[in-house]
Motif scaffolding. Structure first.
Motif, PDB file in Angstrom:
ATOM      1  N   GLN A  27      23.812   4.789 -10.691  1.00  0.00           N
ATOM      2  CA  GLN A  27      23.932   6.215 -10.376  1.00  0.00           C
ATOM      3  C   GLN A  27      22.859   6.641  -9.378  1.00  0.00           C
ATOM      4  N   LYS A  28      21.664   6.083  -9.497  1.00  0.00           N
ATOM      5  CA  LYS A  28      20.606   6.402  -8.531  1.00  0.00           C
ATOM      6  C   LYS A  28      21.030   5.991  -7.131  1.00  0.00           C
ATOM      7  N   TRP A  29      21.725   4.853  -7.029  1.00  0.00           N
ATOM      8  CA  TRP A  29      22.222   4.387  -5.736  1.00  0.00           C
ATOM      9  C   TRP A  29      23.254   5.379  -5.182  1.00  0.00           C
ATOM     10  N   PHE A  30      24.198   5.801  -6.012  1.00  0.00           N
ATOM     11  CA  PHE A  30      25.212   6.745  -5.545  1.00  0.00           C
ATOM     12  C   PHE A  30      24.583   8.055  -5.094  1.00  0.00           C
ATOM     13  N   ASP A  31      23.610   8.542  -5.833  1.00  0.00           N
ATOM     14  CA  ASP A  31      22.918   9.782  -5.459  1.00  0.00           C
ATOM     15  C   ASP A  31      22.158   9.611  -4.149  1.00  0.00           C
ATOM     16  N   PHE A  32      21.481   8.477  -4.015  1.00  0.00           N
ATOM     17  CA  PHE A  32      20.712   8.189  -2.805  1.00  0.00           C
ATOM     18  C   PHE A  32      21.640   8.099  -1.596  1.00  0.00           C
ATOM     19  N   LYS A  33      22.739   7.364  -1.764  1.00  0.00           N
ATOM     20  CA  LYS A  33      23.692   7.189  -0.663  1.00  0.00           C
ATOM     21  C   LYS A  33      24.307   8.526  -0.270  1.00  0.00           C
ATOM     22  N   SER A  34      24.620   9.371  -1.249  1.00  0.00           N
ATOM     23  CA  SER A  34      25.177  10.686  -0.964  1.00  0.00           C
ATOM     24  C   SER A  34      24.200  11.526  -0.152  1.00  0.00           C
ATOM     25  N   MET A  35      22.929  11.500  -0.549  1.00  0.00           N
ATOM     26  CA  MET A  35      21.907  12.244   0.180  1.00  0.00           C
ATOM     27  C   MET A  35      21.797  11.734   1.630  1.00  0.00           C
ATOM     28  N   LYS A  36      21.832  10.418   1.800  1.00  0.00           N
ATOM     29  CA  LYS A  36      21.742   9.832   3.145  1.00  0.00           C
ATOM     30  C   LYS A  36      22.971  10.178   3.985  1.00  0.00           C
ATOM     31  N   MET A  37      24.138  10.201   3.350  1.00  0.00           N
ATOM     32  CA  MET A  37      25.360  10.557   4.077  1.00  0.00           C
ATOM     33  C   MET A  37      25.306  12.016   4.534  1.00  0.00           C
ATOM     34  N   GLN A  38      24.793  12.885   3.684  1.00  0.00           N
ATOM     35  CA  GLN A  38      24.670  14.291   4.071  1.00  0.00           C
ATOM     36  C   GLN A  38      23.675  14.445   5.223  1.00  0.00           C
ATOM     37  N   HIS A  39      22.604  13.689   5.174  1.00  0.00           N
ATOM     38  CA  HIS A  39      21.637  13.709   6.267  1.00  0.00           C
ATOM     39  C   HIS A  39      22.297  13.211   7.560  1.00  0.00           C
ATOM     40  N   TRP A  40      23.132  12.188   7.432  1.00  0.00           N
ATOM     41  CA  TRP A  40      23.872  11.643   8.581  1.00  0.00           C
ATOM     42  C   TRP A  40      24.741  12.740   9.203  1.00  0.00           C
ATOM     43  N   VAL A  41      25.476  13.474   8.374  1.00  0.00           N
ATOM     44  CA  VAL A  41      26.350  14.539   8.865  1.00  0.00           C
ATOM     45  C   VAL A  41      25.520  15.602   9.580  1.00  0.00           C
ATOM     46  N   LYS A  42      24.404  16.001   8.987  1.00  0.00           N
ATOM     47  CA  LYS A  42      23.527  16.992   9.628  1.00  0.00           C
ATOM     48  C   LYS A  42      23.049  16.483  10.986  1.00  0.00           C
ATOM     49  N   SER A  43      22.727  15.211  11.060  1.00  0.00           N
ATOM     50  CA  SER A  43      22.286  14.619  12.332  1.00  0.00           C
ATOM     51  C   SER A  43      23.400  14.649  13.373  1.00  0.00           C
ATOM     52  N   GLU A  44      24.621  14.360  12.926  1.00  0.00           N
ATOM     53  CA  GLU A  44      25.755  14.407  13.848  1.00  0.00           C
ATOM     54  C   GLU A  44      25.990  15.827  14.357  1.00  0.00           C
ATOM     55  N   ILE A  45      25.844  16.810  13.489  1.00  0.00           N
ATOM     56  CA  ILE A  45      25.991  18.214  13.903  1.00  0.00           C
ATOM     57  C   ILE A  45      24.878  18.595  14.878  1.00  0.00           C
ATOM     58  N   ASP A  46      23.669  18.113  14.615  1.00  0.00           N
ATOM     59  CA  ASP A  46      22.566  18.356  15.552  1.00  0.00           C
ATOM     60  C   ASP A  46      22.898  17.798  16.931  1.00  0.00           C
ATOM     61  N   LEU A  47      23.476  16.618  16.977  1.00  0.00           N
ATOM     62  CA  LEU A  47      23.863  16.022  18.256  1.00  0.00           C
ATOM     63  C   LEU A  47      24.932  16.859  18.955  1.00  0.00           C
ATOM     64  N   ILE A  48      25.923  17.320  18.185  1.00  0.00           N
ATOM     65  CA  ILE A  48      26.960  18.174  18.749  1.00  0.00           C
ATOM     66  C   ILE A  48      26.346  19.441  19.328  1.00  0.00           C
ATOM     67  N   ASN A  49      25.353  19.973  18.634  1.00  0.00           N
ATOM     68  CA  ASN A  49      24.687  21.202  19.080  1.00  0.00           C
ATOM     69  C   ASN A  49      23.735  20.968  20.236  1.00  0.00           C
ATOM     70  N   GLY A  50      23.614  19.728  20.664  1.00  0.00           N
ATOM     71  CA  GLY A  50      22.782  19.447  21.830  1.00  0.00           C
ATOM     72  C   GLY A  50      21.349  19.112  21.494  1.00  0.00           C
ATOM     73  N   ASN A  51      21.054  18.961  20.228  1.00  0.00           N
ATOM     74  CA  ASN A  51      19.704  18.545  19.834  1.00  0.00           C
ATOM     75  C   ASN A  51      19.637  17.026  19.919  1.00  0.00           C
ATOM     76  N   GLU A  52      18.951  16.536  20.910  1.00  0.00           N
ATOM     77  CA  GLU A  52      18.870  15.085  21.147  1.00  0.00           C
ATOM     78  C   GLU A  52      18.195  14.367  19.998  1.00  0.00           C
ATOM     79  N   GLU A  53      17.230  15.012  19.377  1.00  0.00           N
ATOM     80  CA  GLU A  53      16.457  14.393  18.297  1.00  0.00           C
ATOM     81  C   GLU A  53      16.871  14.964  16.960  1.00  0.00           C
ATOM     82  N   PRO A  54      17.860  14.309  16.269  1.00  0.00           N
ATOM     83  CA  PRO A  54      18.261  14.824  14.969  1.00  0.00           C
ATOM     84  C   PRO A  54      17.127  14.702  13.966  1.00  0.00           C
ATOM     85  N   GLU A  55      17.215  15.525  12.898  1.00  0.00           N
ATOM     86  CA  GLU A  55      16.169  15.515  11.854  1.00  0.00           C
ATOM     87  C   GLU A  55      16.015  14.151  11.243  1.00  0.00           C
TER      88      GLU A  55
END
Length: 147
Positions: free
Chosen positions: A119-147
């Motif tokens: 379960q810790k793995w699933f929670d960790f992976k979910s958090m990383k996937m959400q961070h990935w999505v935020k990074s992709e949105i940052d790129l779409i918004n023109g932020n070259e350096e995602p969080e």
């Protein structure tokens, strides 16, 4: 500028995780999820996403596409997880799994038999996937350096 709610980010991450591709309407922020390559076996007559697919095919410039992590990024997430494991034995088993042929399969085999760490793995992976999505949105918004 694209602004998504926490719920939308979580939904995108979950859908990417199970093999869908996300299309984001540039003007309305509507999310459309289409079956990815994993579903190529479907007959065109059985395509439950035909209407959505046509909508995107007819107006491709109206959408941003958000794809899942590639295998290199997914592998890095597994490596990052190993550093969070406080069980020396499990940590060693996971490192060994990642260093063998078919590391994704080996990692899954080890983690599926890891008790509470599964379960810790699933929670960790979910958090990383959400961070990935935020990074992709940052790129779409023109932020070259995602969080």
């Amino acid at each position: 500028m694209i602004t998504l709610s926490t719920e939308q980010i979580k939904e995108i991450a979950e859908q990417l995780e199970i093999g869908f591709t996300c299309f984001l309407d540039k003007s309305t922020n509507e999310l459309i999820f289409l079956a990815g390559d994993e579903f190529e076996f479907l007959d065109a007559e059985d395509d439950a996403w035909a209407e959505e697919r046509k909508k995107i095919d007819d107006n491709p410039d109206d959408y941003y596409e958000i794809e899942k992590m590639d295998s290199t990024d997914s592998y890095a997430v597994m490596q990052d997880f190993v550093y969070t494991v406080d069980s020396e034995k499990l940590s060693e088993d996971l490192v060994n799994a990642l260093n063998h042929d078919k590391p994704f399969k080996q990692f899954k085999y080890v983690i599926d038999d890891s008790g509470e760490y599964r379960q810790k793995w699933f929670d960790f992976k979910s958090m990383k996937m959400q961070h990935w999505v935020k990074s992709e949105i940052d790129l779409i918004n023109g932020n070259e350096e995602p969080e």
